[in-house]
Design a protein around this motif. Structure first.
Motif, PDB file in Angstrom:
ATOM      1  N   THR A 169       0.845  -1.189   0.000  1.00 15.62           N
ATOM      2  CA  THR A 169       0.000   0.000   0.000  1.00 15.62           C
ATOM      3  C   THR A 169       0.879   1.237   0.000  1.00 15.62           C
ATOM      4  N   LEU A 170       0.814   1.991  -1.093  1.00 15.66           N
ATOM      5  CA  LEU A 170       1.548   3.249  -1.201  1.00 15.66           C
ATOM      6  C   LEU A 170       0.655   4.371  -0.684  1.00 15.66           C
ATOM      7  N   HIS A 171       1.073   5.009   0.401  1.00 17.01           N
ATOM      8  CA  HIS A 171       0.279   6.061   1.012  1.00 17.01           C
ATOM      9  C   HIS A 171       0.492   7.412   0.338  1.00 17.01           C
ATOM     10  N   ARG A 172       1.720   7.639  -0.122  1.00 15.77           N
ATOM     11  CA  ARG A 172       2.043   8.990  -0.586  1.00 15.77           C
ATOM     12  C   ARG A 172       3.233   8.980  -1.526  1.00 15.77           C
ATOM     13  N   ILE A 173       3.152   9.750  -2.620  1.00 14.48           N
ATOM     14  CA  ILE A 173       4.298  10.088  -3.464  1.00 14.48           C
ATOM     15  C   ILE A 173       4.232  11.590  -3.690  1.00 14.48           C
ATOM     16  N   THR A 174       5.230  12.306  -3.188  1.00 17.41           N
ATOM     17  CA  THR A 174       5.277  13.757  -3.304  1.00 17.41           C
ATOM     18  C   THR A 174       6.487  14.148  -4.135  1.00 17.41           C
ATOM     19  N   ILE A 175       6.265  14.996  -5.139  1.00 12.61           N
ATOM     20  CA  ILE A 175       7.349  15.418  -6.024  1.00 12.61           C
ATOM     21  C   ILE A 175       7.502  16.932  -5.911  1.00 12.61           C
ATOM     22  N   THR A 176       8.708  17.378  -5.549  1.00 10.02           N
ATOM     23  CA  THR A 176       8.977  18.811  -5.439  1.00 10.02           C
ATOM     24  C   THR A 176      10.248  19.158  -6.195  1.00 10.02           C
ATOM     25  N   ARG A 177      10.291  20.405  -6.659  1.00  5.92           N
ATOM     26  CA  ARG A 177      11.447  20.898  -7.399  1.00  5.92           C
ATOM     27  C   ARG A 177      12.116  21.997  -6.598  1.00  5.92           C
ATOM     28  N   ARG A 178      13.448  21.947  -6.500  1.00  3.40           N
ATOM     29  CA  ARG A 178      14.196  22.941  -5.742  1.00  3.40           C
ATOM     30  C   ARG A 178      15.087  23.738  -6.700  1.00  3.40           C
ATOM     31  N   GLY A 179      14.822  25.043  -6.816  1.00  4.39           N
ATOM     32  CA  GLY A 179      15.683  25.904  -7.612  1.00  4.39           C
ATOM     33  C   GLY A 179      15.179  26.131  -9.018  1.00  4.39           C
ATOM     34  N   ALA A 180      15.307  27.380  -9.504  1.00  4.31           N
ATOM     35  CA  ALA A 180      15.006  27.758 -10.884  1.00  4.31           C
ATOM     36  C   ALA A 180      13.608  27.323 -11.306  1.00  4.31           C
ATOM     37  N   ASP A 181      12.630  27.520 -10.434  1.00  5.10           N
ATOM     38  CA  ASP A 181      11.262  27.092 -10.738  1.00  5.10           C
ATOM     39  C   ASP A 181      10.698  27.754 -11.991  1.00  5.10           C
TER      40      ASP A 181
END
Length: 269
Positions: A169-181
């Motif tokens: 059971t996968l509860h969460r996948i969070t993708i974030t970008r750091r820098g030069a958005d």
């Protein structure tokens, strides 16, 4: 006998994974050797989750039983005296006999740190994955959402996996970008964070291969659902590099009174 839990951090670059091997070049081998020297008697540990060669740990949790009566700070400082510089005990706590580092965990957390840049990593080589083509944030998140919930993850399972069942059971996948958005093709770091009740062997690295294929536009987001439904490793992308994978640690019921993070959490991009 007293049961002691430890939180351990390590760089996996120079080791053959967590689990003890005849070579002695694993995190478990180094930790148990250091504990045994400090305790002046053999110490054997059980961990929350085994990591592969090259994979890092921010808060691996282990437990062991000992007849010795020593303070938590003594276990930390004494054990670290005998550990290599790239492995360190972060904390120690006495725990009830019913605590088990693996069986008491209700979830496990990983992060994958990825450098998007035309130029390969240098100072962070071995600590981040690398792609040189720009990635589409929205497409990757759409693809990741297909994996949430309880599923048969056979398509993302290594052939050597020893898990009793591929259903997790996968509860969460969070993708974030750091820098030069604001500039899509500018160099930046990506952080992919995963939380599940448990993971299969190579499961995250195989998911990462698929997410990157989607992010680079070679596959549509809906392809992830097709891969999942196929229940075949042949349907998925190749296994991605272990370099940027970090075991953030297990999740326990608060009643155990164990820390849920270490200072390294604030360093990781």
């Amino acid at each position: 006998m007293t049961r002691v839990a430890l939180g351990v951090s390590y760089s996996g670059q120079g080791y053959n994974g967590w689990q003890s091997q005849p070579s002695g070049n694993t995190i478990q081998d180094k930790l148990e050797a250091a504990l045994s020297r400090f305790a002046a008697q053999p110490v054997h540990t059980l961990c929350a989750g085994r990591t592969d060669a090259g994979v890092h740990g921010l808060m691996q949790v282990v437990h062991f039983d000992t007849p010795l009566n020593r303070t938590p700070s003594s276990w930390v400082r004494g054990t670290n005296t005998f550990l290599p510089t790239d492995i360190a005990v972060q904390w120690a706590r006495p725990v009830p006999d019913g605590f088990h580092a693996r069986a008491s965990a209700v979830a496990r957390r990983y992060a994958y740190v990825l450098l998007q840049s035309p130029v390969r990593p240098s100072v962070d080589a071995g600590r981040v994955g690398w792609v040189f083509q720009p990635l589409d944030h929205g497409a990757m998140q759409q693809a990741a959402d297909h994996l949430l919930g309880e599923h048969d993850f056979t398509s993302f399972r290594a052939s050597a996996c020893q898990a009793h069942t591929p259903v997790k059971t996968l509860h969460r996948i969070t993708i974030t970008r750091r820098g030069a958005d604001a500039v899509a093709q500018a160099p930046c770091y990506w952080r992919f964070e995963f939380e599940a009740n448990a993971f299969l062997h190579h499961m995250i690295r195989n998911i990462m291969g698929c997410l990157i294929a989607v992010g680079q536009g070679s596959r549509p987001p809906a392809w992830m659902a097709q891969v999942l439904a196929a229940r075949s490793r042949d349907a998925a992308a190749p296994t991605f590099s272990p370099d940027g994978l970090y075991f953030l640690g297990p999740v326990y019921d608060a009643a155990w009174g164990l820390p849920d993070r270490t200072p390294a959490y604030d360093w990781l991009p």
